[in-house]
Write a protein that holds these residues in place. Sequence first.
Motif, PDB file in Angstrom:
ATOM      1  N   CYS A 159      46.362  36.245  40.186  1.00 23.91           N
ATOM      2  CA  CYS A 159      45.707  36.949  39.072  1.00 23.91           C
ATOM      3  C   CYS A 159      46.171  38.401  39.062  1.00 23.91           C
ATOM      4  O   CYS A 159      45.441  39.293  39.522  1.00 23.91           O
ATOM      5  CB  CYS A 159      44.188  36.901  39.236  1.00 23.91           C
ATOM      6  N   ILE A 163      39.904  37.102  37.494  1.00 21.77           N
ATOM      7  CA  ILE A 163      40.136  35.665  37.349  1.00 21.77           C
ATOM      8  C   ILE A 163      39.305  35.170  36.165  1.00 21.77           C
ATOM      9  O   ILE A 163      38.126  35.497  36.048  1.00 21.77           O
ATOM     10  CB  ILE A 163      39.794  34.916  38.664  1.00 21.77           C
ATOM     11  N   GLN A 211      41.078  29.855  34.953  1.00 23.82           N
ATOM     12  CA  GLN A 211      41.755  29.913  36.255  1.00 23.82           C
ATOM     13  C   GLN A 211      40.812  29.417  37.354  1.00 23.82           C
ATOM     14  O   GLN A 211      41.215  28.675  38.243  1.00 23.82           O
ATOM     15  CB  GLN A 211      42.189  31.348  36.561  1.00 23.82           C
ATOM     16  N   THR A 241      35.016  37.262  33.230  1.00 21.30           N
ATOM     17  CA  THR A 241      36.002  37.210  34.312  1.00 21.30           C
ATOM     18  C   THR A 241      35.284  37.536  35.616  1.00 21.30           C
ATOM     19  O   THR A 241      34.183  38.099  35.607  1.00 21.30           O
ATOM     20  CB  THR A 241      37.143  38.242  34.123  1.00 21.30           C
ATOM     21  N   TYR A 249      34.420  37.314  43.206  1.00 21.10           N
ATOM     22  CA  TYR A 249      35.074  36.098  43.690  1.00 21.10           C
ATOM     23  C   TYR A 249      34.756  35.870  45.175  1.00 21.10           C
ATOM     24  O   TYR A 249      34.425  34.758  45.591  1.00 21.10           O
ATOM     25  CB  TYR A 249      36.581  36.234  43.454  1.00 21.10           C
TER      26      TYR A 249
END
Length: 200
Positions: free
Chosen positions: A39, A44, A48, A80, A86
């Motif tokens: 990315c 991301i 994805q 995102t 993440y």
Amino acid sequence: MGNSKSGALSKEILEELQLNTKFSEEELSSWYQSFLRDCPSGRITQQQFQSIYAKFFPDTDPKAYAQHVFRSFDSNLDGTLDFKEYVIALHMTTAGKTNQKLEWAFSLYDVDGNGTISKNEVLEIVMAIFKMITPEDVKLLPEDENTPEKRAEKIWKYFGKRDDDKLTEKEFIEGTLANKEILRLIQFEPQKVKEKIKNA
């Protein structure tokens, strides 16, 4: 002064993630490098994320579940996940403390984000979970939980709720901690995975 080299994780984010997760500086730095490779924008997207998730479940359709997982971690609702969101997602779904995991599970099941869970929201997540269970594994489920509707009904009954009641985060966490059956029913745990662990 405050600029970090491109490709390096800022000291502030690194320290915050080390404080809030069990991951080491080395792990975080190497994940950040591969995150940037996959990315380059440093974010991301939901697509994805879904394709990464799909690699873990090649024989089923984890798309709906991945969407809900993504939603539950997109804390600023921008569509995102940045590296921090993440890593928190990775931590919560793998190594988080029980209470943290249950707080996350609550946000997963609170589909509309209004702070309570309805029976329909339970059904929506359970339906997404069922898409990740192979037909052979569905056949191995007990009779009273072998469809999304039956499993959602069973979960709702364990909480002692009527059809139109709502479930608060406190009730969700306390009820799940008090009853291991609820914990089993709200999670995705296919039979084959359990067998692999047992035979390892």
